[in-house]
Every structure is written in structure tokens, then in C-alpha cells.
Design a protein around this motif. Structure first.
Motif, PDB file in Angstrom:
ATOM      1  N   THR A 355       0.838  -1.193   0.000  1.00 31.52           N
ATOM      2  CA  THR A 355       0.000   0.000   0.000  1.00 31.52           C
ATOM      3  C   THR A 355       0.875   1.246   0.000  1.00 31.52           C
ATOM      4  O   THR A 355       2.091   1.178  -0.182  1.00 31.52           O
ATOM      5  N   THR A 356       0.259   2.390   0.220  1.00 25.75           N
ATOM      6  CA  THR A 356       0.969   3.670   0.184  1.00 25.75           C
ATOM      7  C   THR A 356       1.011   4.279   1.580  1.00 25.75           C
ATOM      8  O   THR A 356      -0.002   4.300   2.295  1.00 25.75           O
ATOM      9  N   ALA A 357       2.171   4.784   1.970  1.00 21.94           N
ATOM     10  CA  ALA A 357       2.343   5.477   3.254  1.00 21.94           C
ATOM     11  C   ALA A 357       2.622   6.951   2.978  1.00 21.94           C
ATOM     12  O   ALA A 357       3.352   7.285   2.031  1.00 21.94           O
ATOM     13  N   MET A 358       2.044   7.807   3.810  1.00 23.49           N
ATOM     14  CA  MET A 358       2.233   9.247   3.597  1.00 23.49           C
ATOM     15  C   MET A 358       2.496   9.929   4.937  1.00 23.49           C
ATOM     16  O   MET A 358       1.785   9.690   5.922  1.00 23.49           O
ATOM     17  N   PHE A 359       3.531  10.763   4.968  1.00 19.79           N
ATOM     18  CA  PHE A 359       3.864  11.574   6.133  1.00 19.79           C
ATOM     19  C   PHE A 359       3.719  13.048   5.750  1.00 19.79           C
ATOM     20  O   PHE A 359       4.109  13.451   4.646  1.00 19.79           O
ATOM     21  N   THR A 360       3.182  13.824   6.680  1.00 16.81           N
ATOM     22  CA  THR A 360       3.020  15.267   6.456  1.00 16.81           C
ATOM     23  C   THR A 360       3.750  16.014   7.557  1.00 16.81           C
ATOM     24  O   THR A 360       3.629  15.687   8.742  1.00 16.81           O
ATOM     25  N   CYS A 361       4.501  17.032   7.149  1.00 19.55           N
ATOM     26  CA  CYS A 361       5.309  17.821   8.081  1.00 19.55           C
ATOM     27  C   CYS A 361       5.265  19.272   7.614  1.00 19.55           C
ATOM     28  O   CYS A 361       5.720  19.580   6.507  1.00 19.55           O
ATOM     29  N   GLN A 362       4.712  20.139   8.425  1.00 17.42           N
ATOM     30  CA  GLN A 362       4.622  21.553   8.057  1.00 17.42           C
ATOM     31  C   GLN A 362       5.369  22.382   9.088  1.00 17.42           C
ATOM     32  O   GLN A 362       5.159  22.222  10.297  1.00 17.42           O
ATOM     33  N   ALA A 363       6.243  23.263   8.589  1.00 16.27           N
ATOM     34  CA  ALA A 363       7.051  24.114   9.458  1.00 16.27           C
ATOM     35  C   ALA A 363       6.909  25.561   9.036  1.00 16.27           C
ATOM     36  O   ALA A 363       6.617  25.858   7.870  1.00 16.27           O
ATOM     37  N   GLN A 364       7.100  26.465   9.981  1.00 19.61           N
ATOM     38  CA  GLN A 364       7.056  27.892   9.692  1.00 19.61           C
ATOM     39  C   GLN A 364       8.296  28.554  10.273  1.00 19.61           C
ATOM     40  O   GLN A 364       8.962  28.020  11.154  1.00 19.61           O
ATOM     41  N   GLY A 365       8.592  29.719   9.786  1.00 22.40           N
ATOM     42  CA  GLY A 365       9.752  30.476  10.227  1.00 22.40           C
ATOM     43  C   GLY A 365       9.966  31.649   9.294  1.00 22.40           C
ATOM     44  O   GLY A 365       9.280  31.806   8.283  1.00 22.40           O
ATOM     45  N   GLU A 366      10.901  32.487   9.641  1.00 21.93           N
ATOM     46  CA  GLU A 366      11.226  33.648   8.804  1.00 21.93           C
ATOM     47  C   GLU A 366      12.736  33.767   8.703  1.00 21.93           C
ATOM     48  O   GLU A 366      13.408  34.009   9.716  1.00 21.93           O
ATOM     49  N   PRO A 367      13.324  33.587   7.499  1.00 19.68           N
ATOM     50  CA  PRO A 367      12.647  33.295   6.230  1.00 19.68           C
ATOM     51  C   PRO A 367      12.041  31.888   6.227  1.00 19.68           C
ATOM     52  O   PRO A 367      12.374  31.076   7.095  1.00 19.68           O
ATOM     53  N   PRO A 368      11.118  31.615   5.279  1.00 23.79           N
ATOM     54  CA  PRO A 368      10.481  30.296   5.257  1.00 23.79           C
ATOM     55  C   PRO A 368      11.518  29.182   5.230  1.00 23.79           C
ATOM     56  O   PRO A 368      12.467  29.219   4.447  1.00 23.79           O
ATOM     57  N   PRO A 369      11.359  28.177   6.077  1.00 21.48           N
ATOM     58  CA  PRO A 369      12.388  27.129   6.177  1.00 21.48           C
ATOM     59  C   PRO A 369      12.353  26.161   5.008  1.00 21.48           C
ATOM     60  O   PRO A 369      11.328  25.979   4.349  1.00 21.48           O
ATOM     61  N   HIS A 370      13.497  25.542   4.776  1.00 25.56           N
ATOM     62  CA  HIS A 370      13.615  24.474   3.791  1.00 25.56           C
ATOM     63  C   HIS A 370      13.471  23.137   4.520  1.00 25.56           C
ATOM     64  O   HIS A 370      14.059  22.930   5.585  1.00 25.56           O
ATOM     65  N   VAL A 371      12.675  22.237   3.954  1.00 26.26           N
ATOM     66  CA  VAL A 371      12.379  20.959   4.601  1.00 26.26           C
ATOM     67  C   VAL A 371      13.152  19.843   3.904  1.00 26.26           C
ATOM     68  O   VAL A 371      13.145  19.740   2.668  1.00 26.26           O
ATOM     69  N   THR A 372      13.820  19.017   4.686  1.00 25.63           N
ATOM     70  CA  THR A 372      14.549  17.851   4.193  1.00 25.63           C
ATOM     71  C   THR A 372      14.060  16.622   4.956  1.00 25.63           C
ATOM     72  O   THR A 372      13.765  16.699   6.158  1.00 25.63           O
ATOM     73  N   TRP A 373      13.965  15.493   4.256  1.00 23.26           N
ATOM     74  CA  TRP A 373      13.542  14.246   4.885  1.00 23.26           C
ATOM     75  C   TRP A 373      14.736  13.305   5.018  1.00 23.26           C
ATOM     76  O   TRP A 373      15.576  13.209   4.110  1.00 23.26           O
ATOM     77  N   LEU A 374      14.797  12.598   6.150  1.00 25.26           N
ATOM     78  CA  LEU A 374      15.829  11.594   6.403  1.00 25.26           C
ATOM     79  C   LEU A 374      15.150  10.253   6.638  1.00 25.26           C
ATOM     80  O   LEU A 374      14.074  10.175   7.251  1.00 25.26           O
ATOM     81  N   LYS A 375      15.780   9.201   6.173  1.00 23.59           N
ATOM     82  CA  LYS A 375      15.347   7.832   6.457  1.00 23.59           C
ATOM     83  C   LYS A 375      16.483   7.150   7.206  1.00 23.59           C
ATOM     84  O   LYS A 375      17.557   6.922   6.645  1.00 23.59           O
ATOM     85  N   ASN A 376      16.225   6.885   8.499  1.00 25.72           N
ATOM     86  CA  ASN A 376      17.281   6.324   9.359  1.00 25.72           C
ATOM     87  C   ASN A 376      18.565   7.143   9.265  1.00 25.72           C
ATOM     88  O   ASN A 376      19.675   6.609   9.170  1.00 25.72           O
ATOM     89  N   GLY A 377      18.413   8.467   9.249  1.00 26.41           N
ATOM     90  CA  GLY A 377      19.567   9.354   9.254  1.00 26.41           C
ATOM     91  C   GLY A 377      20.129   9.690   7.901  1.00 26.41           C
ATOM     92  O   GLY A 377      21.007  10.546   7.801  1.00 26.41           O
ATOM     93  N   GLN A 378      19.659   9.054   6.826  1.00 28.30           N
ATOM     94  CA  GLN A 378      20.151   9.332   5.484  1.00 28.30           C
ATOM     95  C   GLN A 378      19.191  10.279   4.770  1.00 28.30           C
ATOM     96  O   GLN A 378      17.968  10.146   4.916  1.00 28.30           O
ATOM     97  N   VAL A 379      19.757  11.191   4.003  1.00 33.50           N
ATOM     98  CA  VAL A 379      18.923  12.120   3.242  1.00 33.50           C
ATOM     99  C   VAL A 379      18.087  11.341   2.238  1.00 33.50           C
ATOM    100  O   VAL A 379      18.599  10.489   1.501  1.00 33.50           O
ATOM    101  N   LEU A 380      16.791  11.616   2.220  1.00 33.60           N
ATOM    102  CA  LEU A 380      15.859  10.899   1.352  1.00 33.60           C
ATOM    103  C   LEU A 380      15.397  11.841   0.254  1.00 33.60           C
ATOM    104  O   LEU A 380      14.759  12.876   0.522  1.00 33.60           O
ATOM    105  N   GLY A 381      15.729  11.528  -0.981  1.00 38.74           N
ATOM    106  CA  GLY A 381      15.324  12.342  -2.112  1.00 38.74           C
ATOM    107  C   GLY A 381      14.233  11.671  -2.919  1.00 38.74           C
ATOM    108  O   GLY A 381      13.974  10.471  -2.773  1.00 38.74           O
TER     109      GLY A 381
END
Length: 810
Positions: A355-381
Motif C-alpha cells: 500500500t501507500t504510506a504518507m507523512f506530512t510535516c509543516q514548518a514555519q519560520g522567517e525566512p520560510p524554512p527548507h524541509v529535508t527528509w531523512l530515512k534512518n539518518g540518510q537524506v531521502l530524495g
């Protein structure tokens, strides 16, 4: 799992090196703070949480060279939990220089700078925690050494008048930010003196100068790294001022500032004048400054403590002469940054395999933040079955399998700071499911169809109830795929309704009542190409001898070595001119130097490497453009409108004359063109001869026969006669054929009848169908005058065959 993996921007993969790791320790969730942020160890097994998460993360700090520093880290989760540390993305190794404390914190015994070849301890530090469910990485903590530079701005000598204003300034950089104080004649100044104002940025203001204020002033800067004293600057206070009037003037206005939330903003404004000006503050956008956390130091300095993002804006300092509107202004911009913080954290989920899994993560800040995802500590692209959307705030993993079970982290980062949040994906897997289908192959059979075949799985095949084929364009995201189901005894399927020359991805799953197998290996194939479709073509008459052609582009044409071919000819000729080759990026073309008053046939087709497509054919007549030029000279309505412009009555009369002239021109063109009809000889023999007189001014005008005497079936023939009139000129016109030529009439399959002619034609034919109606005589252009046609009036037939043509509006 091995925790030494890259994690986030500016992280690099650790090269293999000898030596043990810094430490692998179980961690509990109880700690006690001592000096230097030490943490005492606590008993193992207390307060464990099922989810692996940070109860404390390291924070940015400034270290004193040669002194110890402790970076805090506390983790909660199912034991055993292993703790390691990274510096600038590289795992730290155990050494005598640093120690991993029992609770997971890192202690550096003697903080070093990069001197004499020894490595510096400055950098970005991360705490890494791992248990059997996965791995998480803390936020980055930037550790810098305490420093103090030399003064790059020293106070300067100043001369002022009694009652005036004096200002001294010094500037110096240091970490942490130095504390600035002032000395007069080597004695600290009296801060209780309300005439002395000290600003945190290193400014001393003295208002209402007196003779005793004269002396030598020094700036003193101090922090944990050092104490520095500036050069001396002498203040000389001269005798009292002349008392003469002086315009208000701003000596120093507010500077542009960039701060982080919760800091203090100091906006300076020093004004002089006689009488002493009144200093006020406002925002350029008109919003109120507010009162909470706002204070004024000295005679006009604005202090905003505990700034927020809402305080960002342009601030205007105004110096007003009392009792007048005479003022001077200065402005400065305040920018307040906010570190990234989460407004929605990702949630741990459990999903069945496939099936399909979905994660949602919303962040705020000034300037608007850049969001990066990690899988077990590795950058996930993004890529494969992983999709990132909405500026990386949504992570979607389709067709999940056991390899996707991990801890996923959302890292939000901007110039003011970073934050992280984590969630775990658990993949549910039923026992005894079949293996993936084998040997999946896809073969193109046409430009719109692909045949996909596969073999039965190796294990657990008895419960299979069918197969599902997953299909999507290779360039589309996984969520745009669609499925086609086939029976359990079928091992091939023809996928149709595909797009030509397009790459597609296919994979197959076997289904049982208890769930689906894992997906087969995907295969890619492209459909065959085909010749392009006929392009939509429109034709516009530009003049008596020119046409403009327009069509829609086919996006794939340029990718497949294609273009367009254009042909054209007068309808009376057998051969075409062309082909005119046009590139695939062109969507219009003009034909010029055509025969006036001729009917032209235009053909446009598209071609590519697979051949030529069908042509789009259009017929167009240039006769109307020629007649408008030759028979309908334009009327100069503006000439009549220009009369009597010296009075209101003259203007009104001129407007009425202009409108009347326009109506006359429209009716003249309408009935002048409709009054000339050319009949083919074969058609003319089948119709009743004209009944009713023709105007002597135009012998080519045809009178329409009444339809009330058994002639209703001829309405269609009359419409066809009108179409012929639009396409073919009268006999004797240049480039025309014999109007009675039956072949010419039979070959004509397309016509272009102007829409404005339909309303008049329908009205005249409805009159012809009336039982008592006699023949209707067409009107010559001379009989149509302005103002003769009003709403609701119709064309009336003459009372007798010998009557004169009826007029509109009688």
C-alpha cells in the motif's frame, strides 16, 4: 544497523578509519543539571517510550578556548539505545579529548582553536540515536569559540555648544556579543545621569551639554574572551549658543537591522534644532508600533524588547519644530527572523505491504524554512516509489515493502535555526503470501498498445485469485498510475488506449484473499510512433489579395523531426502551389499576392519521422474583401460629427448624425452585398423564375420566390444558392469560371457564409412561407436609408406584381 550515514545538507559520508566509535551506551530519560551543563547518569530502564525521540537536543553555544564544554543530548525510546555524535556530518571517534557521558551528552575537555595544525573544535554537532526500530539525528548545534576583535570604529573628538547634543560611537565584533560601557577621564560615567544615554550597540549620547561634560571618553568592550579599551576621544563644550533659530535636523537616524526573535532592537534617532525639535516614531506601512515592550531612551531612541516577526517593517523617525509642521525624517528597516518550528509533526503509522504510506510535516519560520527528509539518518530524495510534494512538506511512499520500514525525520532549517521531528513506519506483512510475479516483459504492438506478459510466482500460488497490472507514464509521479485486473489463469495482457511515442512503466502483483504479493520488478517500454493528426486550421481574410492562416501546435512534433506542409490553389485550377515547409514551432502563416475575388482552397498537414498525417482543408473567398474595397467607399462620419461643436446642441446633433451615418454604412454593405446572387445554370432551371420587378440599378439582383404555394421543399436549395454566392463571383469576373458549369457546382463541398447574413435570410424566407404572401422584391442599395428600420418591423411584400419594391419601415 550501522549509524554512520550522511544526514542532511553539509553532511559528508564518513570515510572508513581505524579506531572504535566514541561510545555506545543505553540511555534513560532522567538527568540532573550541574555546572557546565554536565548530566549525571541515571538507572537504566526508567521512563522508556516506545518511540525513539529526543527529550533534549544540543543547542548553539559559544565556548571559551581551553575550557570544557558539554553538549546536551537526552533520548527516549525502547532500549537498548545507542548514542553517537557527528561533527560536520562525520562521526566522532573515541579519544582523550572528548567523552560521551552516561546520559548521552558529549563533553569536550579543552576546547581548541585551529592553531599550529591542531584541529579546531568549532563546527556543527549532531547527536545520533539508534535502536532496533531505526535511527534519528538531532538538530544541528553550532559551536563557536569566544573571540574579541580589535575596535574597527573608535570614538572621535567632538565639539559642542552648551545645551546642544554630543554623540560618541565605537564598534567591535566579538562572541558572545561584547558588553559596552563608557569611561570619562578613566572613570565610569554616571549611568544615573538622565542626560547620558548608553545604547547597547556602542553609542553614548549626551544631551543638554554643560561645561562640566568636557573631558576624554573611552569605550570599554568586554566578554568571556577578553576586555578591550578604545582610543580616547575629547569632548569640548563651548559657550552658550547664540539662541538664533535653527531648522530641525536629524544628526543620526535608524540603521537597518536584522535580528532573531526575542532579541532587542535599538533604533537610534538624534535630532538638533532651536527650538529643540520633538522626536516621534511611526511605521511606513501605517500599522501601529504598539506599547508592549516599547520604550524610548534619551530624547528619541526607540527600544523594542523581545522582538517578534510582526515587528518587521520600516520605521520612520520624525523631528518636528514645536507648534509647526516643519519636520525632517529618517528611516530604517527592521527585519526579524524566526527559527524553523513545526506546526504539524509527522505521525507514526502502520500500513500493509504493497500500500501507500504518507507523512506530512509543516514548518514555519522567517525566512520560510527548507524541509529535508531523512530515512534512518540518510537524506531521502525523490525517485522510484518515493515522492515529495508541497515544497517537501508531504512524503509519499507507494508500494511499501519491508525495506521501507524505518524512522523518517523531517528537518526544517533556515538562517535562524533548525528543528527536527520524527515518525516511524511499520510495514504489516501477512504470512504465506505469494512471491512477486516473475519475468515481466512488455512489448509494443502499435502506437497505442503494449502487450505485457509474466510468469507465475515461485511460492504460495494456490490461493492466487488474480493479477493486477500497474501502469503509468514513465514521466508521471507514482500516484498517477492506474491498474488493470486479469484472471489468475492469464499471464499476458494487452494494454490499449496509450499515447504514441511515449514511455510507460509496468509492474505486476499477485492477489490472494489475505493480501497482495510484493511488486514485480518494473519494466519500461515505449509505444510505437504514428503520423500526426490533422492540425486545427482557421483562415482569416486580411485584404483583397491576402490571407492569414493559424493552427494549433502539436507539442511532440518538434521532438520527432516533424513540421508542417502548406498547399493552396484557386478553386478553379487543378494544381496546388506548394508544399511550403514550415517548422514545428510555427503556428501561423500569411499568403499574399493572391488573385482578387477568387475562391481559394488551402490544405495544411503535419508530418514526422513516421510519415504525413491527413490534411485539413479550408475554402475561402476573397470576393467580399474586393467588393468592400471597390463598391463600398468608407463614409467620413467624423466630418459630420465635427460640426456645431461650439454648443451643447451642436454636439448632440453631431452624435446623432454620426450614429445615423454608421447605420447607413452597415445597411448599405449588408443589402448591397446580399442583393447580388449568382445561380448555377442547372440550379436555376429547377427554380421558379423571378416574380417581381428588379431594380434597374442592379440587373444581377435575384427576387426570392414565395414558399406559400407548394414550394416549401426549396428552402434548402435557396440556402445552397446563398453559399454559392459567397464562394463564386459573377460571370465575367477575373479568374472566375462559367457560373452555370455543373461540374463546378458539384465539386463545391465547403462554403463560408458570414454569420450576419443568416438573420436577414431567415426573415425573408419566413415571409415567403406565409400563405398570403406574394413574391418579395429585393431592395437595391439606394432604397435603404438611415433610420428606416426599427425594432419589430419586417420586410413586407408588394401588393401587386407591378408594384415598386417595398421599403423597410413603411
Amino acid at each position: 544497523g550501522d549509524p554512520h550515514v550522511p544526514a542532511g545538507p553539509r553532511r559528508v559520508r564518513r570515510q572508513s578509519a581505524p579506531g572504535p566509535r566514541l561510545g555506545v551506551l543505553p540511555v534513560c530519560s532522567i538527568h540532573t543539571n550541574l555546572s557546565f551543563s554536565f548530566h549525571l547518569p541515571c538507572p537504566i530502564g526508567l521512563g522508556h517510550s516506545a518511540e525513539l525521540a529526543f527529550a533534549m537536543e544540543p543547542s548553539d553555544d559559544v565556548a571559551v578556548p581551553g575550557q570544557p564544554i558539554v553538549l546536551g543530548c537526552r533520548v527516549e525510546g525502547t532500549p537498548p539505545v545507542r548514542i553517537t555524535w557527528r561533527k560536520n556530518g562525520v562521526e566522532l571517534l573515541e579519544s582523550t579529548h572528548s567523552t560521551l557521558l552516561a546520559n548521552g551528552s558529549l563533553m569536550i575537555h579543552h576546547f581548541r582553536l585551529d592553531r599550529g595544525g591542531s584541529p579546531s573544535d568549532e563546527g556543527d554537532y549532531e547527536c545520533v540515536a539508534q535502536n532496533r526500530f531505526g535511527l534519528v539525528v538531532s538538530r544541528k548545534a553550532r559551536i563557536q569559540a569566544a573571540t574579541m576583535s580589535d575596535f574597527h570604529v573608535h570614538p572621535q573628538a567632538t565639539v559642542g555648544e552648551e545645551g546642544g547634543v554630543a554623540r560618541f560611537q565605537c564598534q567591535i565584533h566579538g562572541l558572545p556579543k561584547p558588553l559596552i560601557t563608557w569611561e570619562k577621564n578613566r572613570v565610569p560615567i554616571d549611568t544615573d545621569n538622565e542626560r547620558y544615554t548608553l545604547l547597547p550597540k556602542g553609542v553614548l549620547q549626551i544631551t543638554g551639554l554643560r561645561a562640566e561634560d568636557s573631558g576624554v571618553f573611552h569605550c570599554v568592550a568586554s566578554n568571556v574572551a577578553s576586555v578591550r579599551v578604545s582610543h580616547g576621544a575629547r569632548l569640548t563644550v563651548s559657550g552658550s549658543g547664540s539662541g538664533a533659530y535653527k531648522e530641525p535636523m536629524i544628526l543620526v537616524g535608524p540603521e537597518n537591522l536584522t535580528l532573531t526573535v526575542h532579541q532587542t532592537a535599538v533604533l537610534e534617532c538624534v535630532a538638533t534644532g532651536n527650538p529643540r525639535p520633538i522626536v516621534s516614531w511611526s511605521r511606513l506601512d501605517g500599522r501601529p508600533i504598539g506599547v508592549e515592550g516599547i520604550q524610548v531612551l534619551g530624547t528619541g531612541n526607540l527600544i523594542i524588547s523581545d522582538v517578534t516577526v510582526q515587528h518587521s517593517g520600516i520605521y520612520v523617525c520624525a523631528a518636528n519644530k514645536p507648534g509647526t509642521r516643519v519636520r525632517r525624517t529618517a528611516q530604517g528597516r527592521l527585519v526579524v527572523q524566526a527559527p524553523a518550528e513545526f506546526v504539524q509533526h509527522p505521525q507514526s503509522i502502520s500500513r500493509p505491504a504493497g500500500t501507500t504510506a504518507m507523512f506530512t510535516c509543516q514548518a514555519q519560520g522567517e525566512p520560510p524554512p527548507h524541509v529535508t527528509w531523512l530515512k534512518n539518518g540518510q537524506v531521502l530524495g525523490p525517485g522510484g516509489h518515493v515522492r515529495l510534494r508541497n515544497n517537501n512538506s508531504t512524503l509519499t511512499i507507494s508500494g511499501i515493502g519491508p525495506e521501507d520500514e524505518a524512522i523518517y525525520q523531517c528537518v526544517a532549517e533556515n538562517s535562524a535555526g533548525s528543528s527536527q521531528a520524527s515518525a516511524r513506519l511499520t510495514v504489516l506483512w501477512a504470512e504465506g503470501l505469494p512471491g512477486p510475479p516473475l519475468n515481466v516483459q512488455a512489448v509494443s504492438v502499435s502506437s497505442t498498445a503494449v502487450r505485457v506478459s509474466w510468469d507465475e510466482p515461485l511460492v504460495n500460488t494456490k490461493e492466487i485469485i488474480g493479477y493486477v497490472l500497474h501502469i503509468r507514464k514513465a514521466a508521471d509521479p507514482p500516484e498517477l498510475e492506474y491498474q488493470e485486473a486479469v484472471s489468475k489463469s492469464t499471464f499476458q495482457h494487452l494494454v490499449s488506449d496509450l499515447e504514441p511515442s511515449t514511455a510507460y512503466s509496468f509492474y505486476v502483483k499477485a492477489y490472494t484473499p489475505r493480501g497482495a504479493s510484493s511488486a514485480s520488478a518494473p519494466v519500461l517500454t515505449s509505444t510505437l510512433g504514428e503520423a500526426p493528426a490533422p492540425p486545427p486550421l482557421s483562415v482569416r481574410v486580411l485584404g483583397s489579395s491576402s490571407l492569414q492562416l493559424r493552427w494549433e501546435l502539436w507539442p511532440r512534433l518538434a521532438q520527432h523531426e516533424g513540421g508542417f506542409k502548406l498547399f493552396y490553389r484557386p478553386a478553379s485550377r487543378a494544381s496546388f502551389t506548394g508544399p511550403i515547409l514550415l517548422p514545428a514551432t510555427v503556428s501561423s502563416y500569411n499568403l499574399s499576392q493572391l488573385e482578387p475575388a477568387a475562391v481559394y482552397e488551402v490544405k495544411l498537414l503535419a508530418y514526422n519521422q513516421h510519415g504525413e498525417g491527413n490534411a485539413t482543408v479550408r475554402f475561402v473567398s476573397l470576393r467580399g474583401a474586393s467588393e468592400r474595397t471597390a463598391l463600398s467607399p468608407p463614409c467620413d462620419c467624423r466630418k459630420e460629427e465635427s460640426t456645431n461643436q461650439t454648443s451643447t446642441t451642436g454636439i448632440v446633433i453631431g452624435i446623432h448624425i454620426g450614429v445615423t451615418c454608421i447605420i447607413f454604412c452597415v445597411l448599405f454593405l449588408l443589402f448591397g452585398q446580399r442583393g447580388r446572387v449568382l445561380l448555377c445554370k442547372d440550379v436555376e432551371n429547377q427554380l421558379s423564375p423571378p416574380q417581381g420587378p428588379r431594380s434597374p440599378r442592379d440587373p444581377s439582383i435575384l427576387a426570392l420566390n414565395g414558399a406559400g404555394r407548394g414550394e416549401r421543399g426549396r428552402d434548402k436549395q435557396r440556402v445552397e444558392m446563398k453559399e454559392l454566392e459567397q464562394l463564386f463571383p459573377p460571370a465575367g469576373a477575373p479568374g472566375s469560371s462559367d457560373p452555370g458549369d455543373p461540374a463546378l457546382c458539384e465539386e463545391t463541398q465547403f462554403s463560408m457564409l458570414p454569420l450576419e447574413g443568416f438573420s436577414l435570410l431567415e426573415e425573408m424566407m419566413s415571409e415567403a412561407k406565409a400563405p398570403s404572401a406574394g413574391p418579395v422584391a429585393a431592395l437595391p442599395p439606394q432604397d435603404v436609408g438611415p433610420g428606416l428600420l426599427s425594432k419589430g418591423q419586417a420586410i413586407r411584400p408588394p401588393t401587386a406584381p407591378a408594384a415598386q419594391p417595398a421599403r423597410l419601415g413603411q
